[in-house]
Design a protein around this motif. Structure first.
Motif, PDB file in Angstrom:
ATOM      1  N   GLU A 169       9.404  -1.899  10.596  1.00 56.63           N
ATOM      2  CA  GLU A 169      10.012  -2.389   9.461  1.00 56.63           C
ATOM      3  C   GLU A 169       8.844  -3.251   8.602  1.00 56.63           C
ATOM      4  N   LEU A 170       8.580  -3.066   7.408  1.00 56.15           N
ATOM      5  CA  LEU A 170       7.637  -3.558   6.593  1.00 56.15           C
ATOM      6  C   LEU A 170       8.405  -4.848   6.402  1.00 56.15           C
ATOM      7  N   ASN A 171       7.956  -6.200   6.719  1.00 55.33           N
ATOM      8  CA  ASN A 171       8.444  -7.371   6.338  1.00 55.33           C
ATOM      9  C   ASN A 171       7.028  -8.311   6.134  1.00 55.33           C
ATOM     10  N   GLU A 172       7.739  -9.620   5.999  1.00 61.29           N
ATOM     11  CA  GLU A 172       6.584 -10.784   5.818  1.00 61.29           C
ATOM     12  C   GLU A 172       5.618 -10.965   6.943  1.00 61.29           C
ATOM     13  N   ASP A 173       6.158 -10.480   8.146  1.00 60.02           N
ATOM     14  CA  ASP A 173       5.400 -10.822   9.382  1.00 60.02           C
ATOM     15  C   ASP A 173       4.358  -9.780   9.644  1.00 60.02           C
ATOM     16  N   VAL A 174       4.305  -8.776   9.068  1.00 59.06           N
ATOM     17  CA  VAL A 174       3.319  -7.632   9.357  1.00 59.06           C
ATOM     18  C   VAL A 174       1.928  -8.105   9.183  1.00 59.06           C
ATOM     19  N   PHE A 175       1.306  -7.951  10.029  1.00 55.40           N
ATOM     20  CA  PHE A 175      -0.465  -7.904   9.905  1.00 55.40           C
ATOM     21  C   PHE A 175      -1.219  -6.806  10.527  1.00 55.40           C
ATOM     22  N   ILE A 176      -2.004  -6.274   9.906  1.00 57.50           N
ATOM     23  CA  ILE A 176      -2.702  -5.026  10.343  1.00 57.50           C
ATOM     24  C   ILE A 176      -4.225  -5.372  10.618  1.00 57.50           C
ATOM     25  N   GLN A 177      -4.595  -5.641  11.635  1.00 54.95           N
ATOM     26  CA  GLN A 177      -5.771  -6.011  12.085  1.00 54.95           C
ATOM     27  C   GLN A 177      -7.053  -5.380  11.498  1.00 54.95           C
ATOM     28  N   ASP A 178      -6.883  -4.056  11.461  1.00 61.80           N
ATOM     29  CA  ASP A 178      -8.373  -3.384  10.931  1.00 61.80           C
ATOM     30  C   ASP A 178      -7.912  -2.089  10.627  1.00 61.80           C
ATOM     31  N   GLY A 179      -8.791  -1.449   9.773  1.00 63.90           N
ATOM     32  CA  GLY A 179      -8.606   0.066   9.576  1.00 63.90           C
ATOM     33  C   GLY A 179      -8.280   0.400   8.131  1.00 63.90           C
ATOM     34  N   ILE A 180      -7.511   1.401   7.804  1.00 63.60           N
ATOM     35  CA  ILE A 180      -7.320   1.824   6.561  1.00 63.60           C
ATOM     36  C   ILE A 180      -5.929   1.907   6.283  1.00 63.60           C
ATOM     37  N   ILE A 181      -5.545   1.138   5.069  1.00 59.23           N
ATOM     38  CA  ILE A 181      -3.990   1.056   4.987  1.00 59.23           C
ATOM     39  C   ILE A 181      -3.789   2.135   3.873  1.00 59.23           C
ATOM     40  N   PHE A 182      -3.004   2.893   4.118  1.00 60.53           N
ATOM     41  CA  PHE A 182      -2.641   3.717   2.566  1.00 60.53           C
ATOM     42  C   PHE A 182      -0.948   3.244   2.251  1.00 60.53           C
ATOM     43  N   SER A 183      -1.169   2.726   1.014  1.00 60.20           N
ATOM     44  CA  SER A 183       0.201   2.229   0.428  1.00 60.20           C
ATOM     45  C   SER A 183       0.825   3.344  -0.224  1.00 60.20           C
ATOM     46  N   ALA A 184       2.052   3.662  -0.151  1.00 59.62           N
ATOM     47  CA  ALA A 184       2.953   4.351  -0.889  1.00 59.62           C
ATOM     48  C   ALA A 184       4.320   3.774  -1.350  1.00 59.62           C
ATOM     49  N   LEU A 185       4.032   2.504  -1.523  1.00 58.70           N
ATOM     50  CA  LEU A 185       5.254   1.683  -2.009  1.00 58.70           C
ATOM     51  C   LEU A 185       5.151   1.512  -3.685  1.00 58.70           C
ATOM     52  N   ASP A 186       6.293   1.174  -3.918  1.00 60.92           N
ATOM     53  CA  ASP A 186       6.428   1.006  -5.365  1.00 60.92           C
ATOM     54  C   ASP A 186       5.738   0.043  -5.812  1.00 60.92           C
ATOM     55  N   ASP A 187       5.767  -0.115  -7.305  1.00 58.70           N
ATOM     56  CA  ASP A 187       4.758  -1.275  -7.880  1.00 58.70           C
ATOM     57  C   ASP A 187       5.149  -2.862  -7.619  1.00 58.70           C
ATOM     58  N   ASP A 188       6.318  -2.896  -7.507  1.00 59.72           N
ATOM     59  CA  ASP A 188       6.800  -4.340  -6.946  1.00 59.72           C
ATOM     60  C   ASP A 188       6.441  -4.730  -5.560  1.00 59.72           C
ATOM     61  N   LEU A 189       6.966  -3.854  -4.594  1.00 56.72           N
ATOM     62  CA  LEU A 189       6.431  -4.106  -3.329  1.00 56.72           C
ATOM     63  C   LEU A 189       5.088  -4.235  -3.229  1.00 56.72           C
ATOM     64  N   ALA A 190       4.346  -3.003  -3.713  1.00 57.05           N
ATOM     65  CA  ALA A 190       2.700  -3.123  -3.587  1.00 57.05           C
ATOM     66  C   ALA A 190       2.135  -4.716  -4.097  1.00 57.05           C
ATOM     67  N   ARG A 191       2.798  -5.276  -5.061  1.00 57.16           N
ATOM     68  CA  ARG A 191       2.301  -6.576  -5.503  1.00 57.16           C
ATOM     69  C   ARG A 191       2.335  -7.799  -4.622  1.00 57.16           C
ATOM     70  N   HIS A 192       3.879  -7.437  -3.895  1.00 56.94           N
ATOM     71  CA  HIS A 192       4.081  -8.533  -3.114  1.00 56.94           C
ATOM     72  C   HIS A 192       3.433  -8.322  -1.720  1.00 56.94           C
ATOM     73  N   TYR A 193       3.106  -7.142  -1.222  1.00 60.04           N
ATOM     74  CA  TYR A 193       2.562  -6.966   0.094  1.00 60.04           C
ATOM     75  C   TYR A 193       1.223  -7.022   0.271  1.00 60.04           C
ATOM     76  N   LEU A 194       0.605  -6.023  -0.699  1.00 57.87           N
ATOM     77  CA  LEU A 194      -0.945  -5.870  -0.648  1.00 57.87           C
ATOM     78  C   LEU A 194      -1.830  -7.156  -0.483  1.00 57.87           C
ATOM     79  N   PRO A 195      -1.655  -7.892  -1.536  1.00 57.97           N
ATOM     80  CA  PRO A 195      -2.480  -9.177  -1.500  1.00 57.97           C
ATOM     81  C   PRO A 195      -2.592  -9.844   0.002  1.00 57.97           C
TER      82      PRO A 195
END
Length: 335
Positions: free
Chosen positions: A57-83
């Motif tokens: 589940e993608l939620n506020e607690d997700v942390f990705i330590q290293d590597g390449i992240i591909f985001s296929a989220l919609d605009d609002d979710l991308a603005r929220h999570y990617l930063p």
């Protein structure tokens, strides 16, 4: 060969699933892979490279330590999570519209401007599908003889609206065959046996957001702020692959034969241009392909100016989204 951890945000959508396919098809080197989606999909399994991977589940607690992240989220979710996910050990390749206009975020088509990847600050943006298809088709010409303006009409498949767009067209075709009424939900009007000359909302001058993307993104990618673009975007009852009619006007004269020779060897382009044999690009031929097919080359004269007109088709889920994202990652690893 260096292997990297990979994460896909929005892994169960059409683009997310195609990114997975492309990673496997292109034999992308990876150490581990994590897939994220909404709570509704969390816990389900996807088979990738012979392994069963549980969707998180993608939620506020997700942390990705290293590597390449591909985001296929919609605009609002991308603005929220990617930063929240940006840090020195990751690079994010974003398929949404959220950061395409951001001056600090490179907007990249690997065949056109791979050098822009160097300037990233954690996020690399994937252009709009119609922009990718158009610029792959015209970039080689622009490099030889600069383009100063273009007139574009797009004919965009229902899959550009995701799996819901595909389902709506299929459902309407079936309902009409049975004499039943079908209520539009994804598109503003019936799309079966119809064309809808609107993709996105209208601005005060009557342009849609999709039409303005081609203008702004082309200028950014080509580093050509004076480029003039007139665009009309149309949704058509085609399942997959967008097509575009493009009329180009150059700073200097260029003949059709010269243009054909240039496109014959252009990266990412397959020239299909033999009218005598009725050979030209079509959505059925370009679906599940990564090249942009170009044909119908001819000279035009408009308001005293000579130019070149062409027709192109490309798979907007692959080259217009997922393949382009994976190609960005490949270029990033080789810079």
């Amino acid at each position: 060969m260096t292997f990297h951890n990979i994460a896909i945000l929005g892994a169960t959508g059409e683009v997310g699933k195609e990114i997975l396919n492309q990673l496997q098809e292109r034999k992308f080197p990876y150490k581990g892979i994590r897939l994220f989606a909404s709570q509704r999909s969390a816990g389900k399994e996807i088979v990738f490279d012979g392994k069963r991977i549980v969707i998180e589940e993608l939620n506020e607690d997700v942390f990705i330590q290293d590597g390449i992240i591909f985001s296929a989220l919609d605009d609002d979710l991308a603005r929220h999570y990617l930063p929240r996910l940006v840090h020195d050990e990751v690079v994010i390749i974003d398929n949404s519209n959220a950061y395409r206009k951001d001056d600090t975020v490179p907007l990249v088509i690997p065949e056109v401007n791979p050098e822009d990847i160097i300037g990233h600050q954690g996020i690399l943006a994937n252009p709009n599908c119609s922009t990718i298809i158009a610029l792959v088709a015209i970039n080689a010409l622009h490099k030889v003889v600069p383009i100063d303006s273009m007139i574009v009409s797009t004919y965009q498949a229902v899959s550009g609206a995701g799996s819901a767009g595909i389902y709506e067209l299929e459902e309407q075709i079936q309902d009409i065959a049975l004499g039943k009424e079908s209520e539009p939900r994804v598109f503003p009007y019936q799309i079966a046996y119809n064309l809808i000359p609107q993709i996105g909302g209208f601005d005060s001058e009557g342009n849609t957001s999709e039409e303005m993307k081609l203008l702004h993104e082309s200028r950014k990618i080509l580093h050509h702020e004076s480029l003039q673009v007139s665009c009309t975007c149309v949704r058509v009852p085609v399942m997959r692959s967008h097509s575009e009619s493009i009329s180009l006007f150059f700073n200097e004269a260029i003949s059709v034969s010269e243009a054909r020779d240039i496109l014959m060897n252009a990266e990412g382009v397959r020239l299909v241009d033999n009218p005598n044999k009725l050979e030209y690009p079509m959505p059925l031929d370009t679906s599940y392909q990564d090249n942009v097919f170009v044909g119908r080359l001819r000279e035009i004269q408009v308001l005293g100016r000579k130019g070149i007109s062409l027709w192109c088709s490309g798979d907007q889920i692959r080259k217009g989204a997922a393949t382009n994202a994976v190609q960005i990652a490949e270029k990033y690893l080789n810079i």
